[in-house]
Design an enzyme around this catalytic site. Structure first.
Site, PDB file in Angstrom:
ATOM      1  N   HIS A  16       0.978 -63.651  22.185  1.00 37.14           N
ATOM      2  CA  HIS A  16       1.515 -64.993  21.906  1.00 37.14           C
ATOM      3  C   HIS A  16       0.442 -65.804  21.189  1.00 37.14           C
ATOM      4  O   HIS A  16      -0.404 -66.444  21.812  1.00 37.14           O
ATOM      5  CB  HIS A  16       1.926 -65.655  23.233  1.00 37.14           C
ATOM      6  CG  HIS A  16       2.621 -66.982  23.076  1.00 37.14           C
ATOM      7  ND1 HIS A  16       3.590 -67.424  23.965  1.00 37.14           N
ATOM      8  CD2 HIS A  16       2.505 -67.963  22.159  1.00 37.14           C
ATOM      9  CE1 HIS A  16       4.013 -68.608  23.600  1.00 37.14           C
ATOM     10  NE2 HIS A  16       3.361 -68.973  22.501  1.00 37.14           N
ATOM     11  N   HIS A  18       0.173 -68.151  17.564  1.00 30.43           N
ATOM     12  CA  HIS A  18       0.724 -68.706  16.315  1.00 30.43           C
ATOM     13  C   HIS A  18      -0.424 -68.710  15.319  1.00 30.43           C
ATOM     14  O   HIS A  18      -1.417 -69.425  15.541  1.00 30.43           O
ATOM     15  CB  HIS A  18       1.253 -70.121  16.532  1.00 30.43           C
ATOM     16  CG  HIS A  18       2.321 -70.207  17.575  1.00 30.43           C
ATOM     17  ND1 HIS A  18       3.657 -70.195  17.267  1.00 30.43           N
ATOM     18  CD2 HIS A  18       2.241 -70.264  18.935  1.00 30.43           C
ATOM     19  CE1 HIS A  18       4.365 -70.271  18.386  1.00 30.43           C
ATOM     20  NE2 HIS A  18       3.535 -70.307  19.415  1.00 30.43           N
ATOM     21  N   HIS A 196      10.455 -68.679  22.780  1.00 27.18           N
ATOM     22  CA  HIS A 196       9.817 -69.629  23.691  1.00 27.18           C
ATOM     23  C   HIS A 196      10.937 -70.210  24.557  1.00 27.18           C
ATOM     24  O   HIS A 196      11.959 -70.688  24.036  1.00 27.18           O
ATOM     25  CB  HIS A 196       9.186 -70.782  22.908  1.00 27.18           C
ATOM     26  CG  HIS A 196       7.906 -70.452  22.207  1.00 27.18           C
ATOM     27  ND1 HIS A 196       7.774 -69.396  21.349  1.00 27.18           N
ATOM     28  CD2 HIS A 196       6.682 -71.070  22.243  1.00 27.18           C
ATOM     29  CE1 HIS A 196       6.516 -69.376  20.888  1.00 27.18           C
ATOM     30  NE2 HIS A 196       5.850 -70.380  21.411  1.00 27.18           N
ATOM     31  N   GLU A 199       8.991 -73.577  28.608  1.00 24.83           N
ATOM     32  CA  GLU A 199       7.669 -74.220  28.446  1.00 24.83           C
ATOM     33  C   GLU A 199       7.844 -75.669  28.900  1.00 24.83           C
ATOM     34  O   GLU A 199       7.242 -76.087  29.883  1.00 24.83           O
ATOM     35  CB  GLU A 199       7.215 -74.138  26.981  1.00 24.83           C
ATOM     36  CG  GLU A 199       5.843 -74.757  26.720  1.00 24.83           C
ATOM     37  CD  GLU A 199       5.446 -74.724  25.231  1.00 24.83           C
ATOM     38  OE1 GLU A 199       6.337 -74.558  24.366  1.00 24.83           O
ATOM     39  OE2 GLU A 199       4.238 -74.890  24.937  1.00 24.83           O
ATOM     40  N   ASP A 277      -1.865 -68.898  22.430  1.00 29.12           N
ATOM     41  CA  ASP A 277      -0.903 -69.808  21.801  1.00 29.12           C
ATOM     42  C   ASP A 277      -1.454 -70.365  20.482  1.00 29.12           C
ATOM     43  O   ASP A 277      -1.156 -69.823  19.425  1.00 29.12           O
ATOM     44  CB  ASP A 277      -0.510 -70.925  22.781  1.00 29.12           C
ATOM     45  CG  ASP A 277       0.879 -71.486  22.542  1.00 29.12           C
ATOM     46  OD1 ASP A 277       1.588 -70.991  21.658  1.00 29.12           O
ATOM     47  OD2 ASP A 277       1.262 -72.427  23.263  1.00 29.12           O
ATOM     48  N   ASP A 278      -2.221 -71.446  20.553  1.00 32.25           N
ATOM     49  CA  ASP A 278      -2.770 -72.097  19.352  1.00 32.25           C
ATOM     50  C   ASP A 278      -4.254 -72.391  19.606  1.00 32.25           C
ATOM     51  O   ASP A 278      -4.632 -73.536  19.895  1.00 32.25           O
ATOM     52  CB  ASP A 278      -2.014 -73.411  19.081  1.00 32.25           C
ATOM     53  CG  ASP A 278      -0.528 -73.165  18.868  1.00 32.25           C
ATOM     54  OD1 ASP A 278      -0.155 -72.715  17.774  1.00 32.25           O
ATOM     55  OD2 ASP A 278       0.236 -73.380  19.822  1.00 32.25           O
TER      56      ASP A 278
HETATM   57  N1  ADE Z   1       4.519 -73.729  17.885  1.00 28.28           N
HETATM   58  C1  ADE Z   1       3.212 -73.507  18.014  1.00 28.28           C
HETATM   59  N2  ADE Z   1       2.861 -73.541  19.306  1.00 28.28           N
HETATM   60  C2  ADE Z   1       3.973 -73.781  20.017  1.00 28.28           C
HETATM   61  C3  ADE Z   1       4.269 -73.906  21.399  1.00 28.28           C
HETATM   62  N3  ADE Z   1       3.335 -73.816  22.342  1.00 28.28           N
HETATM   63  N4  ADE Z   1       5.539 -74.187  21.753  1.00 28.28           N
HETATM   64  C4  ADE Z   1       6.487 -74.301  20.831  1.00 28.28           C
HETATM   65  N5  ADE Z   1       6.268 -74.190  19.527  1.00 28.28           N
HETATM   66  C5  ADE Z   1       5.021 -73.921  19.115  1.00 28.28           C
HETATM   67 ZN    ZN Z   2       3.737 -70.664  21.402  1.00 21.36          ZN
END
Ligand code: ADE
Ligand code: ZN
Length: 337
Positions: A16, A18, A196, A199, A277-278
């Site tokens: 996971h 991005h 997703h 969350e 994630d990011d």
């Molecule tokens: N796009 C990038 N990170 C995300 C996340 N945690 N939830 C939803 N969309 C995303």
């Molecule tokens: Zn994500």
């Protein structure tokens, strides 16, 4: 307390990530400079200071703005290769990375530029670092079904290089069922499906992702923990959850990392994995996410997480077995036990 070399040495997959969320502030400046575009920040420190989020939407607003510096195939190649270089040091041997083509096509950047640039970066990572990877095309759920269908059509020439479709962006108000037909079309084209869900959205969105989209893997899924029936089902089906501790903390999905549900998930027998994630926005790459939950887990649980990351991947059975054997060899040779 686990030795840090155990966390970084353990072979693991990231499921996971991005790729646009791996854009570091320094890269943002470098890409802006070489593409001769201005950005609304005058220093790396000013960018980092802006990374304070009250919820998912606060983050998404700044994340889409940041992606504007990505203009050329070279940018996407360099972005991907920089990510792989960083996680190579974290013990990542395989990664399944998301990209958001609509973030780019909406700015006039052709699908081909993002797709070919990322595929080139992935090939370079395999050649230079020995890291294997797969690409997942995410649809932005705040946009409509028609836009997602157009994106799927654009992607067709790259179907042999895309493992799965996913669903990301603003969750609340955009249930998985909004994309039932486009996910069915992707499945007919032979693509796997992830989404997703749970969350910020309710357990009902997780059920829809399973029942309506037919997902092969669940991204986040934290709020499934509010629903006993859903927990039982996820365990019974062996559904993989891609859990993202530092993201959960930065986006206020959990108030305190000490209360993160990862330990409860594993205790219940859920196939949970750890992911970043990011990472450029949430303060850490994959090993940092393992470190963040290490106080909640013992050595055996860390090994389970690493094993789950391959068991939940889209690698072939033979490739999964080879990766699990690497974990066994590392654990057997580990002198810190
Ligand atoms: N796009 C990038 N990170 C995300 C996340 N945690 N939830 C939803 N969309 C995303
Ligand atoms: Zn994500």
């Amino acid at each position: 307390m686990l030795d840090d070399s155990f966390i970084t040495g353990l072979p693991k997959a990231e499921l996971h990530l991005h790729i646009e969320g791996s854009l570091e502030p320094e890269q943002m400046f470098a890409f802006a400079r070489r593409n001769r575009i201005s950005i609304p920040f005058d220093s790396v420190e000013a960018i980092r200071a802006a990374y304070s989020f009250g919820n998912l939407q606060d983050f998404l607003d700044i994340y889409y703005q940041g992606a504007d510096v990505l203009r050329t195939e070279r940018d996407f190649h360099d972005l991907a290769l920089a990510y792989f270089r960083r996680v190579h040091a974290d013990g990542v041997t395989h990664a399944e990375i998301f990209f958001d083509p609509q973030t780019h096509t909406a700015r006039g950047i052709p699908f081909q530029v993002a797709a070919d640039g990322l595929c080139a970066g992935m090939a370079a990572a395999q050649a230079q670092l020995g890291i294997t990877s797969k690409l997942i095309l995410c649809f932005l759920r705040h946009l409509d079904e028609g836009d997602a269908f157009e994106t799927l059509a654009m992607a067709e020439p790259w179907f042999d290089q895309i493992a799965a479709v996913g669903l990301d962006s603003s969750e609340l108000g955009h249930p998985p069922s909004k994309f039932s037909r486009v996910f069915a079309a992707a499945a007919s084209a032979g693509l796997k499906r992830v989404a997703h869900a749970g969350e910020e959205g309710p357990p009902e969105y997780v059920r829809e992702a399973l029942d309506v989209l037919g997902i092969d893997r669940l991204d986040h899924g934290n709020r499934a923990m509010e629903d006993e029936g859903l927990i039982t089902r996820l365990v019974r089906q062996g559904t993989t959850l891609t859990v993202c501790p530092l993201s959960n903390h930065k986006l206020c999905v959990v108030d305190d990392l000490a209360d993160h549900p990862i330990a409860a998930m594993l205790k219940r027998g859920m196939r949970a994995t750890i992911n970043s994630d990011d990472p450029a926005y949430f303060g850490g790459y994959l090993a940092d996410n393992y470190r963040a939950v290490a106080p909640l887990l013992d050595r055996g649980a860390m090994i389970t997480l690493a094993r789950n990351s391959f068991l939940g991947s889209f690698l072939s059975d033979a490739e999964v077995n080879a990766q699990l054997a690497r974990i066994d060899a590392f654990v057997a040779a580990d002198a810190t036990a």
